[in-house]
Design a protein around this motif. Structure first.
Motif: not given
Length: 340
Positions: A293-318
């Protein structure tokens, strides 16, 4: 197992079909990393600078001619994209990408693009959780019992005769029944997440609010790689937090199980004292997937890193919520056994 696979085969086939459809979609990003003008999804008429979008690689020749001689700081008008126009590109664009982009745009209209991404991500993860709650509960239990699974595997390691294989399968099945685990559950969640991730990617790249919007001064169309190259710390911090939160969301079930064992005064099993880490193979898989994921997202818009960050934090809550449910169910079951 045969019945289980038969019952889930249609869902699995649908997820695979969606994933293959996603990969077949034409890329909305041009070679310069900008979104193609004719691929932008707007909810209302908006204007952007020419240098914020790509003109040279669009398919609409009329638009290409119209804006060819514009200077970089001149304004370009983007008209709203209708559902019909999006659906003409393909059912995936019409049914998944267009609605997600519109949700981001609508929320961003009241706040900004960053909050549009945050709230849309929470909505998506909440919907996925409701749809796959049983499967995710099963997947969490699967992670929490990995030490016991490792014990069974070590017990029959090197034994290839039919009797040993049968006994190993029986012990594994009893373990699944004890913790109410459905092995296919984790696979189902994974295959559902993949097309959603691709749908979100296309939506964020194409949503007009992300293309011309910012969040706390951060251009959401730039990549983490850009941040590292130009020492833009905001991009670097978001990217690093994404990696850390991704690892945390995957290891959370293990941490919760260890904490619960301490609370319940569970003694360390003998097979955990032999110096071998029973979670090593699972941890390696987690680190590999995080690295991917880190390798894939490094060349994707930072919006996707932001999405994955929020997704991960949401999954932690779940994860925390599901662990609490598992503990509650275990206590209720124990109380019923005592009464009997």
């Amino acid at each position: 197992m045969a019945n289980l696979l038969k019952g889930k085969s249609k869902i699995l086939f649908l997820c695979l079909f969606i994933l293959l459809t996603c990969t077949a979609c034409s890329s909305p990003r041009a070679t310069d990393g900008k979104t193609k003008l004719d691929m932008i999804i707007a909810s209302e008429e908006v204007t952007v600078r020419k240098d914020q979008v790509n003109i040279s690689e669009i398919q609409d020749e009329d638009l290409k001619k119209e804006y060819k001689d514009y200077k970089d700081d001149e304004k370009i008008t983007i008209k709203p994209m209708t559902f019909g126009e999006a659906f003409n590109e393909g059912w995936f664009s019409g049914l998944i990408v267009w609605p997600l982009a519109q949700v981001i745009n609508r929320i961003a209209a009241f706040t900004d693009a960053g909050w549009g991404i945050i709230l849309t991500t929470v909505i998506i993860q909440g919907a996925v959780f409701l749809f796959t709650r049983k499967s995710q509960m099963s997947a969490q239990r699967m992670q929490e019992i990995q030490p016991e699974m490792q014990r069974i595997q070590d017990k029959y390691k090197g034994k290839t005769d039919d009797r040993s294989r049968m006994m190993m399968a029986q012990e594994t099945q009893r373990l699944y029944q004890k913790y109410d685990i459905h092995p296919f559950g984790s696979i189902l969640v994974t295959f559902i997440q993949l097309p959603i991730m691709m749908g979100v990617y296309y939506a964020m790249v194409r949503a007009s609010s992300v293309v011309y919007g910012t969040f706390m001064g951060i251009d959401l169309t730039q990549t983490p790689l850009f941040g590292f190259q130009h020492l833009q710390w905001a991009y670097i911090v978001i990217y690093i937090l994404m990696v850390i939160s991704s690892i945390a969301s995957m290891k959370m079930p293990q941490w919760l199980k260890k904490r619960q064992d301490k609370i319940d005064h569970v003694k360390t099993k003998d097979y955990l004292k032999n110096g071998k880490d029973p979670m090593s193979s699972m941890n390696m898989t987690m680190y590999f997937s995080t690295g991917f994921v880190a390798l894939l997202y490094i060349s994707w818009p930072i919006a996707m890193s932001f999405y994955w960050l929020v997704s991960s934090l949401t999954r932690v809550c779940f994860n925390i919520f599901m662990h609490a449910m598992i503990v509650k169910e275990a206590k209720e079951k124990k109380s019923k056994d005592i009464i009997r």
